[in-house]
Design a protein around this motif. Structure first.
Motif, PDB file in Angstrom:
ATOM      1  N   ALA A  47       1.126  -1.304  -0.002  1.00  0.00           N
ATOM      2  CA  ALA A  47      -0.012   0.330   0.240  1.00  0.00           C
ATOM      3  C   ALA A  47       1.224   1.536   0.415  1.00  0.00           C
ATOM      4  O   ALA A  47       0.875   1.696   0.604  1.00  0.00           O
ATOM      5  CB  ALA A  47      -0.683  -0.161   1.043  1.00  0.00           C
ATOM      6  N   ALA A  48       1.543   1.224  -1.015  1.00  0.00           N
ATOM      7  CA  ALA A  48       2.225   2.648  -1.511  1.00  0.00           C
ATOM      8  C   ALA A  48       1.771   3.701  -1.431  1.00  0.00           C
ATOM      9  O   ALA A  48       2.381   4.666  -0.355  1.00  0.00           O
ATOM     10  CB  ALA A  48       3.074   2.575  -2.617  1.00  0.00           C
ATOM     11  N   GLN A  54      -5.135   4.022   3.677  1.00  0.00           N
ATOM     12  CA  GLN A  54      -6.304   4.011   3.827  1.00  0.00           C
ATOM     13  C   GLN A  54      -7.336   2.767   3.833  1.00  0.00           C
ATOM     14  O   GLN A  54      -8.161   2.862   4.724  1.00  0.00           O
ATOM     15  CB  GLN A  54      -6.628   5.697   3.859  1.00  0.00           C
ATOM     16  N   ARG A  55      -7.581   2.147   2.656  1.00  0.00           N
ATOM     17  CA  ARG A  55      -8.436   1.133   1.794  1.00  0.00           C
ATOM     18  C   ARG A  55      -8.124   0.152   3.021  1.00  0.00           C
ATOM     19  O   ARG A  55      -9.258  -0.433   3.651  1.00  0.00           O
ATOM     20  CB  ARG A  55      -8.364   1.166   0.254  1.00  0.00           C
ATOM     21  N   TRP A  60      -9.458  -3.692   7.668  1.00  0.00           N
ATOM     22  CA  TRP A  60      -9.492  -4.245   9.318  1.00  0.00           C
ATOM     23  C   TRP A  60     -10.052  -3.895  10.550  1.00  0.00           C
ATOM     24  O   TRP A  60      -9.717  -3.528  10.721  1.00  0.00           O
ATOM     25  CB  TRP A  60      -7.708  -4.422   9.659  1.00  0.00           C
ATOM     26  N   THR A  61     -11.114  -4.032  10.131  1.00  0.00           N
ATOM     27  CA  THR A  61     -12.174  -3.498  11.123  1.00  0.00           C
ATOM     28  C   THR A  61     -12.471  -4.402  12.352  1.00  0.00           C
ATOM     29  O   THR A  61     -11.259  -6.026  12.071  1.00  0.00           O
ATOM     30  CB  THR A  61     -13.939  -3.902  10.668  1.00  0.00           C
ATOM     31  N   THR A 186      -0.096   0.618   7.810  1.00  0.00           N
ATOM     32  CA  THR A 186      -0.637  -0.226   7.383  1.00  0.00           C
ATOM     33  C   THR A 186       1.477  -0.263   6.464  1.00  0.00           C
ATOM     34  O   THR A 186       1.825   0.855   5.797  1.00  0.00           O
ATOM     35  CB  THR A 186      -1.527   0.216   6.187  1.00  0.00           C
ATOM     36  N   ALA A 187       2.015  -0.938   6.064  1.00  0.00           N
ATOM     37  CA  ALA A 187       2.783  -1.513   5.572  1.00  0.00           C
ATOM     38  C   ALA A 187       3.372  -0.916   3.606  1.00  0.00           C
ATOM     39  O   ALA A 187       1.770  -1.749   2.967  1.00  0.00           O
ATOM     40  CB  ALA A 187       3.631  -3.058   5.598  1.00  0.00           C
ATOM     41  N   SER A 188       4.769  -0.054   3.754  1.00  0.00           N
ATOM     42  CA  SER A 188       3.956  -0.458   1.940  1.00  0.00           C
ATOM     43  C   SER A 188       5.201  -0.842   1.220  1.00  0.00           C
ATOM     44  O   SER A 188       5.329  -1.567   0.407  1.00  0.00           O
ATOM     45  CB  SER A 188       4.772   1.457   1.994  1.00  0.00           C
ATOM     46  N   LYS A 189       5.506  -1.880   2.168  1.00  0.00           N
ATOM     47  CA  LYS A 189       6.710  -3.051   1.723  1.00  0.00           C
ATOM     48  C   LYS A 189       7.278  -3.717   2.860  1.00  0.00           C
ATOM     49  O   LYS A 189       7.249  -3.631   3.929  1.00  0.00           O
ATOM     50  CB  LYS A 189       8.121  -2.390   1.869  1.00  0.00           C
TER      51      LYS A 189
END
Length: 333
Positions: A47-48, A54-55, A60-61, A186-189
Motif C-alpha cells: 500500500a504505497a 487507508q483502504r 481491518w475492522t 499499513t506496510a508499504s513494503k
C-alpha cells in the motif's frame, strides 16, 4: 496448534510447528537450503499511496481482527539447516522509548503470563494482521529504532509463506482487548532474509515491514522503538513477548515469558526458551537485555516455532549478520 510427526535419521521425531493454530501445509519435497545469497528479499510495493493505506486500514475492522487466524508451519527439515553466520563483533542499536513510572518487578523466570508492568513494551509491541491465500491471519511484531522511524520486526512466515507475499499487511501497536490505541499502521513494503525467501529455512525465519505514516507521523514518533542486538551470545537471560490467540490465550493481551535461554541442539541453531505461548505469538520480540522498569531492551530474536515433544518450550532465530543486513535494508528504506 497443529502437530505432525516425521522420521529423521531413523528416529521418530515429533515435528515442531510455528506458534500458530490454523492449518497451512507446506509443499512436499521442499528445496534444500541455498548457498550464500546476495541480500534481503523484499515484497513488491504494497500500500504505497495514502489512499491505498487507508483502504487497508478500512479493511481491518474490529470483527476481521478478532476472526483472523494465525499460520501454521512444519518444523525444520533435517539436513537442510545452514547455521547463521556470526562473523562480526556484537552490534547494538539503542532503544528510543517514552519514559514510564517504574513498576513492581516480577518473578524470574516466567513461563508465560500477562505483562502487567507497563513501560515502553506495551506501545512498541503489537499484533500483525494480513491476508494469506485469501484468508485473514495474524502474528505479532515490534517497532524498533530505525533511521526511517517506520520499521517493524516480525517472523519471516509473517510476511511471506509458501511462495506468496502477504497482502493487507497491518501492524497494531499496543493492541489489547480489541482496542487499537495507537492506530493501525499499513506496510508499504515487507522484507525477509534471502534464506527464508528461497527455501523457508527456519534458522532465518525473520521478517521486517516498513509502514507508512499515520496522520503525518512516523511509527516510532508515536510509540517509540526498541533497540536491537546482532551477533550476541547464546545461553543468556531473555524475555519474550507476543499476542498468543490459541487456548489458554485469546489474543487480547500482551503475554510474556522469561528465563535462561539455551541453544537448540536438534535441527536449528535457534535460541530456546521455556514458554507456553501459543498460536498468534509468532514474530513477537525476544530481548537479550531488558529493563523491566522502563519496558525497553535489545531485541535479539523473534518467536518462531516449537517441537511437539518439548512442550512449553519455544524457539527463535539467531540475529546474526544476515538479520543485521535485513534490518539495515528495512531501516534505510
Amino acid at each position: 496448534m497443529r502437530r505432525s510427526r516425521r522420521t529423521t535419521a531413523g528416529a521418530l521425531l515429533a515435528a515442531g510447528t510455528l506458534l500458530a493454530t490454523a492449518a497451512a501445509t507446506a509443499p512436499a519435497g521442499a528445496a534444500p537450503a541455498p548457498g550464500p545469497a546476495a541480500g534481503p528479499a523484499a515484497s513488491p510495493p504494497l500500500a504505497a499511496s495514502a489512499a491505498a493505506q487507508q483502504r487497508v486500514r478500512d479493511y481491518w475492522t474490529p470483527e476481521r481482527m478478532r476472526s483472523a487466524t494465525p499460520l501454521d508451519l512444519p518444523a525444520p527439515r533435517a539436513g537442510t539447516a545452514a547455521a547463521p553466520r556470526h562473523q562480526g563483533a556484537t552490534a547494538t542499536v539503542a532503544p528510543t522509548a517514552p519514559t514510564a513510572p517504574a513498576p513492581e518487578l516480577r518473578s524470574f523466570p516466567q513461563p508465560g503470563g500477562p505483562w502487567t508492568g507497563g513501560g515502553a513494551i506495551v506501545k512498541t509491541s503489537g499484533r500483525v494482521f494480513f491476508t494469506f491465500n485469501g484468508r485473514n491471519a495474524s502474528c505479532s511484531g515490534d517497532a524498533v529504532t530505525s533511521a526511517n522511524g517506520s520499521t517493524v520486526l516480525t517472523a519471516g512466515h509473517c510476511v511471506k509463506y509458501q511462495g506468496s507475499w502477504h497482502t493487507n499487511w497491518t501492524f497494531v501497536p499496543g493492541y489489547h482487548d480489541g482496542q487499537t490505541p495507537y492506530g493501525t499502521w499499513t506496510a508499504s513494503k515487507t522484507l525477509t532474509t534471502p534464506q527464508w525467501e528461497a527455501s523457508e529455512e527456519m534458522n532465518y525465519d525473520v521478517g521486517a515491514a516498513v509502514v507508512g505514516t499515520l496522520d503525518g507521523k512516523r511509527l516510532t514518533d508515536v510509540v517509540g522503538g526498541q533497540g536491537v542486538q546482532f551477533n550476541g551470545a547464546y545461553n543468556e537471560d531473555m524475555y519474550a513477548f507476543g499476542f498468543p490467540a490459541a487456548s489458554p490465550y485469546d489474543g487480547t493481551k500482551l503475554i510474556h515469558c522469561s528465563g535462561r535461554s539455551s541453544k537448540d541442539f536438534l535441527l536449528t541453531q535457534d535460541h530456546g526458551l521455556g514458554c507456553n505461548m501459543t498460536g498468534g505469538s509468532s514474530g513477537g520480540p525476544w530481548f537479550a537485555s531488558f529493563d523491566e522498569a522502563g519496558g525497553t531492551g535489545l531485541q535479539a530474536s523473534v518467536n518462531s516455532f516449537g517441537y511437539t515433544f518439548l512442550p512449553n518450550r519455544m524457539f527463535g532465530p539467531y540475529f546474526g549478520d544476515e538479520v543485521k543486513a535485513l534490518y539495515e535494508r528495512a531501516a534505510g528504506t
